[in-house]
Design a protein around this motif. Sequence first.
Motif, PDB file in Angstrom:
ATOM      1  N   ARG A   1     -12.312  -3.026  -6.006  1.00  0.00           N
ATOM      2  CA  ARG A   1     -12.813  -4.086  -5.125  1.00  0.00           C
ATOM      3  C   ARG A   1     -14.302  -4.348  -5.353  1.00  0.00           C
ATOM      4  NH1 ARG A   1      -9.673  -1.477  -0.992  1.00  0.00           N
ATOM      5  NH2 ARG A   1     -11.581  -0.548  -0.138  1.00  0.00           N
TER       6      ARG A   1
ATOM      7  N   GLY B   1     -16.774  -1.986  -5.067  1.00  0.00           N
ATOM      8  CA  GLY B   1     -17.650  -1.188  -4.228  1.00  0.00           C
ATOM      9  C   GLY B   1     -18.704  -0.472  -5.048  1.00  0.00           C
TER      10      GLY B   1
ATOM     11  N   GLU C   1      -9.146   2.212  -5.515  1.00  0.00           N
ATOM     12  CA  GLU C   1      -9.017   0.891  -4.889  1.00  0.00           C
ATOM     13  C   GLU C   1     -10.390   0.341  -4.514  1.00  0.00           C
ATOM     14  OE1 GLU C   1      -6.440   1.525  -1.598  1.00  0.00           O
ATOM     15  OE2 GLU C   1      -4.647   1.849  -2.831  1.00  0.00           O
ATOM     16  N   ARG C   2     -11.263   1.218  -3.981  1.00  0.00           N
ATOM     17  CA  ARG C   2     -12.615   0.770  -3.633  1.00  0.00           C
ATOM     18  C   ARG C   2     -13.374   0.351  -4.887  1.00  0.00           C
ATOM     19  NH1 ARG C   2     -12.290   5.198  -0.027  1.00  0.00           N
ATOM     20  NH2 ARG C   2     -13.470   6.532  -1.444  1.00  0.00           N
TER      21      ARG C   2
ATOM     22  N   LYS D   1       0.825  -1.204   0.000  1.00  0.00           N
ATOM     23  CA  LYS D   1       0.000   0.000   0.000  1.00  0.00           C
ATOM     24  C   LYS D   1       0.862   1.258   0.000  1.00  0.00           C
ATOM     25  CE  LYS D   1      -3.693   0.043   2.557  1.00  0.00           C
ATOM     26  NZ  LYS D   1      -4.568   0.087   3.756  1.00  0.00           N
TER      27      LYS D   1
END
Length: 268
Positions: free
Chosen positions: A127, A129, A123-124, A92
Amino acid sequence: MSTPIQELLAIMRTLRDPDKGCPWDLQQDFRSLAPYAIEEAYEVADAAERGDLGELRDELGDLLFQVVFHAQLAQEQGLFAFDDVVSAINRKMIDRHPHVFGDASIADAAAQTEAWERMKREERRLRGGVDDSVLAGITAGLPEWQRATKLQKRAATVGFDWPDVSFVFDKLQEEMAEARVELAKGRGHDALEDEIGDILFVCVNLARHAGVDFGAALRRANTKFERRFRAIETLARQSGKSLADLDLAAQETLWQQAKTQEAANDPI
C-alpha cells in the motif's frame, strides 16, 4: 422473500431516509458512531465471558448493526457499500489462510500468528507505507491496554521480551517503588502519570506472559468487586445501618465476612 440481512439493510436505509427517517440516526456520522461500536464490542465480550449465549446473540446483532450503519453512511457518500465490506473481509480471510484455501503448510497456531503478521507487513508495504518499524500498523484507536498488548507482542517477534515471567515481577516491583518515591516527593501530575503508566504497562506484560487476557482479568476483578461491595451493603442494612455510617475498619470487617460467605457458597 428477503433474507434477514437484506431486511436489516432495508431497515437501515429507512432509518436514514431524509424524509421519514429517525432524527437521531440522521444526525450521526462516522465519528459520532465510533464510541457505540466500541461499546457494543465490549458488551459482546461481556456476554461471552459470562457464557450468556442468548444475550451474546443479541449483542452480536447490536454490533452487526454498527457495521451496517457505517456502511450506509459510506454508501451515501459514494465511498463503499455493505457488500464491499463483506467482499473485503472475504478476500482477506482467504489471502491470510493459504494453509486452508491454498497449498501452504502451517505447523501450529503460533506459526499461523507469525505468518499473519508477516502478511500484514507485506500488505502495508504494497500500500506504499513508509513506516518499516516492527510496530507499524498498530492503531492508536485501540483501548490502551489492548494497544499495550499488541506493542509488546510485536516487540517480542524480534526477541525484545523478558525470557520468563520472573523478570516481569521484578520489573513490576521496580516500577512500584519508583511510583512510591514520586508520591513521597510530592511530584506533579505528569510525573505520577508517567510512573503509574509504567506500572500498568508492566501489568499488561504480566498478563501476556501468564497467558491471561488483560481485559478479561479486569472485567473479572470489576465483577468481583461489585458483587462483594453489594454484599457488604446488604450486610450493613441487615445490621440496621448504612454502609456510609460505618468507619473503614467496620467496612473491612464486613468485606471479609462477604468473602467468607462467598467462599462457603463457591469453594472453588
